[in-house]
Design a protein around this motif. Structure first.
Motif, PDB file in Angstrom:
ATOM      1  N   GLU A  94       7.202  12.093  -4.296  1.00 26.89           N
ATOM      2  CA  GLU A  94       7.653  10.977  -3.464  1.00 26.89           C
ATOM      3  C   GLU A  94       6.447  10.115  -3.109  1.00 26.89           C
ATOM      4  N   LEU A  95       6.575   8.809  -3.325  1.00 26.10           N
ATOM      5  CA  LEU A  95       5.532   7.859  -2.923  1.00 26.10           C
ATOM      6  C   LEU A  95       6.112   6.942  -1.861  1.00 26.10           C
ATOM      7  N   ALA A  96       5.507   6.951  -0.679  1.00 20.82           N
ATOM      8  CA  ALA A  96       5.982   6.103   0.415  1.00 20.82           C
ATOM      9  C   ALA A  96       5.275   4.764   0.393  1.00 20.82           C
ATOM     10  N   PHE A  97       6.067   3.713   0.517  1.00 19.16           N
ATOM     11  CA  PHE A  97       5.553   2.346   0.639  1.00 19.16           C
ATOM     12  C   PHE A  97       6.047   1.829   1.989  1.00 19.16           C
ATOM     13  N   GLY A  98       5.333   2.156   3.052  1.00 19.13           N
ATOM     14  CA  GLY A  98       5.816   1.806   4.382  1.00 19.13           C
ATOM     15  C   GLY A  98       7.057   2.626   4.712  1.00 19.13           C
ATOM     16  N   ASP A  99       8.135   1.939   5.113  1.00 20.52           N
ATOM     17  CA  ASP A  99       9.358   2.658   5.495  1.00 20.52           C
ATOM     18  C   ASP A  99      10.279   2.940   4.311  1.00 20.52           C
ATOM     19  N   HIS A 100       9.856   2.584   3.099  1.00 20.13           N
ATOM     20  CA  HIS A 100      10.633   2.890   1.899  1.00 20.13           C
ATOM     21  C   HIS A 100       9.877   3.906   1.038  1.00 20.13           C
ATOM     22  N   ILE A 101      10.637   4.717   0.353  1.00 23.22           N
ATOM     23  CA  ILE A 101      10.070   5.792  -0.464  1.00 23.22           C
ATOM     24  C   ILE A 101      10.596   5.679  -1.892  1.00 23.22           C
ATOM     25  N   PRO A 160       0.821  -1.226   0.000  1.00 20.31           N
ATOM     26  CA  PRO A 160       0.000   0.000   0.000  1.00 20.31           C
ATOM     27  C   PRO A 160       0.849   1.267   0.000  1.00 20.31           C
ATOM     28  N   ILE A 161       0.380   2.269  -0.716  1.00 20.05           N
ATOM     29  CA  ILE A 161       1.019   3.589  -0.704  1.00 20.05           C
ATOM     30  C   ILE A 161       0.584   4.294   0.578  1.00 20.05           C
ATOM     31  N   THR A 162       1.554   4.606   1.429  1.00 15.41           N
ATOM     32  CA  THR A 162       1.242   5.167   2.747  1.00 15.41           C
ATOM     33  C   THR A 162       1.512   6.662   2.847  1.00 15.41           C
ATOM     34  N   GLY A 163       2.122   7.219   1.823  1.00 15.24           N
ATOM     35  CA  GLY A 163       2.407   8.644   1.851  1.00 15.24           C
ATOM     36  C   GLY A 163       2.641   9.177   0.448  1.00 15.24           C
ATOM     37  N   VAL A 164       2.196  10.401   0.203  1.00 14.25           N
ATOM     38  CA  VAL A 164       2.375  11.043  -1.099  1.00 14.25           C
ATOM     39  C   VAL A 164       2.842  12.472  -0.862  1.00 14.25           C
ATOM     40  N   THR A 165       3.983  12.815  -1.459  1.00 22.52           N
ATOM     41  CA  THR A 165       4.515  14.169  -1.363  1.00 22.52           C
ATOM     42  C   THR A 165       4.692  14.725  -2.768  1.00 22.52           C
ATOM     43  N   VAL A 166       4.110  15.872  -3.026  1.00 24.42           N
ATOM     44  CA  VAL A 166       4.257  16.533  -4.323  1.00 24.42           C
ATOM     45  C   VAL A 166       4.990  17.850  -4.096  1.00 24.42           C
ATOM     46  N   ALA A 204      -2.802  13.234  -4.056  1.00 24.87           N
ATOM     47  CA  ALA A 204      -2.398  12.515  -2.851  1.00 24.87           C
ATOM     48  C   ALA A 204      -3.552  11.717  -2.262  1.00 24.87           C
ATOM     49  N   LYS A 205      -4.732  12.326  -2.187  1.00 26.36           N
ATOM     50  CA  LYS A 205      -5.894  11.654  -1.606  1.00 26.36           C
ATOM     51  C   LYS A 205      -6.250  10.401  -2.394  1.00 26.36           C
ATOM     52  N   THR A 206      -6.139  10.476  -3.728  1.00 23.81           N
ATOM     53  CA  THR A 206      -6.488   9.334  -4.575  1.00 23.81           C
ATOM     54  C   THR A 206      -5.502   8.192  -4.413  1.00 23.81           C
ATOM     55  N   LEU A 207      -4.227   8.516  -4.218  1.00 21.89           N
ATOM     56  CA  LEU A 207      -3.201   7.475  -4.172  1.00 21.89           C
ATOM     57  C   LEU A 207      -3.010   6.852  -2.792  1.00 21.89           C
TER      58      LEU A 207
END
Length: 271
Positions: free
Chosen positions: A96-103, A22-28, A42-45
């Motif tokens: 930046e797309l976060a996947f848990g502790d990896h980005i 799961p994508i857990t964070g989105v930074t634009v 961000a909300k969609t992802l």
């Protein structure tokens, strides 16, 4: 600009690390890089999962679990890096797309983009691209058919994404060298034997370059020793003034239709 081997290398590596996470964070950091308002993007992802990573020509398509797709084109200077916050690259990131502790860090996208599209929109975006030359359905006969009725220089044909997908400046020159053909050779004058030789060189160069990670300037992640190693294997590209590795000639740099061209005038010929 990343070409087929670079993007195929990225596809393989991405498939090993982000599928169904799961994508857990989105930074634009640069809204021009995306096609929606940053908040909506961000909300969609958030919470979405990538179920499949596809490469098409010089693009990567992230297939999401809800049917939508993220379309990535790195264009000139674009790069990807996958790592933890502690491994963050010392470069400006656009998304930046976060996947848990990896980005997954998207960098250098001043000309490139990451667009969230529907299936219909993504298919329309890819609709005008030529066929994939490494596709199992492609063969020497079908390749010859692509060239039938075409006119102009070999280099211009190879980089024409509407005729054949995935080749850019670097590999067009490397393919022409391997085939012993001048980048300025006229396609309409190539005999059947030269066309067959050209197809063989396309398959050889693109496959070898993909296997050794293409020519990207930095690794995809910490410990990655494959990405970018083709940079040391180029026979002509960016080797102006250096000796030809096949004979006694010297690599020449010129320009053709606004593109830089590298070749050996001694061992490459018009047909």
């Amino acid at each position: 600009m990343p070409e087929l081997p670079e993007m195929e290398n990225y596809r393989k590596l991405l498939s090993q690390h982000i599928i169904n996470v799961p994508i857990t964070g989105v930074t634009v950091n640069r809204e021009k890089t995306i096609n929606l308002a940053a908040d909506e993007f961000a909300k969609t992802l958030l919470g979405a999962r990538v179920v499949f990573v596809e490469r098409r020509a010089k693009h990567i398509l992230f297939h999401l679990h809800d049917g939508r797709r993220l379309l990535l084109h790195l264009m000139l200077g674009g790069l990807l890096f996958y790592g933890t916050e502690e491994e963050r690259p010392e470069r400006t990131t656009q998304v930046e797309l976060a996947f848990g502790d990896h980005i997954l860090y998207f960098m250098g996208l001043r000309l490139g983009y990451l667009h969230l599209l529907s299936v219909k929109e993504s298919e329309a975006a890819m609709g005008k691209l030529g066929p994939e030359l490494l596709d199992r359905r492609m063969n020497a006969e079908r390749f010859a058919g692509l060239l039938k009725g075409r006119r102009g220089s070999l280099k211009s044909l190879l980089v024409n994404q509407h005729v054949m997908a995935g080749i850019g400046n670097c590999y067009a020159d490397e393919i022409a060298f391997d085939a012993g053909l001048l980048p300025t050779a006229l396609v309409q004058n190539l005999p059947p034997e030269a066309v067959t030789r050209l197809y063989g060189s396309i398959c050889k160069v693109l496959t070898e370059a993909t296997q050794i990670g293409g020519y990207m300037e930095m690794p995809f992640m910490t410990g990655d020793t494959v990405t970018g190693t083709y940079n040391d294997h180029c026979k002509v590209y960016d080797r102006e003034g250096e000796p030809c590795l096949r004979g006694g000639g010297t690599i020449v740099k010129t320009e053709l239709s606004g593109r830089k061209v590298f070749y050996c005038p001694d061992c490459q010929h018009a047909e």
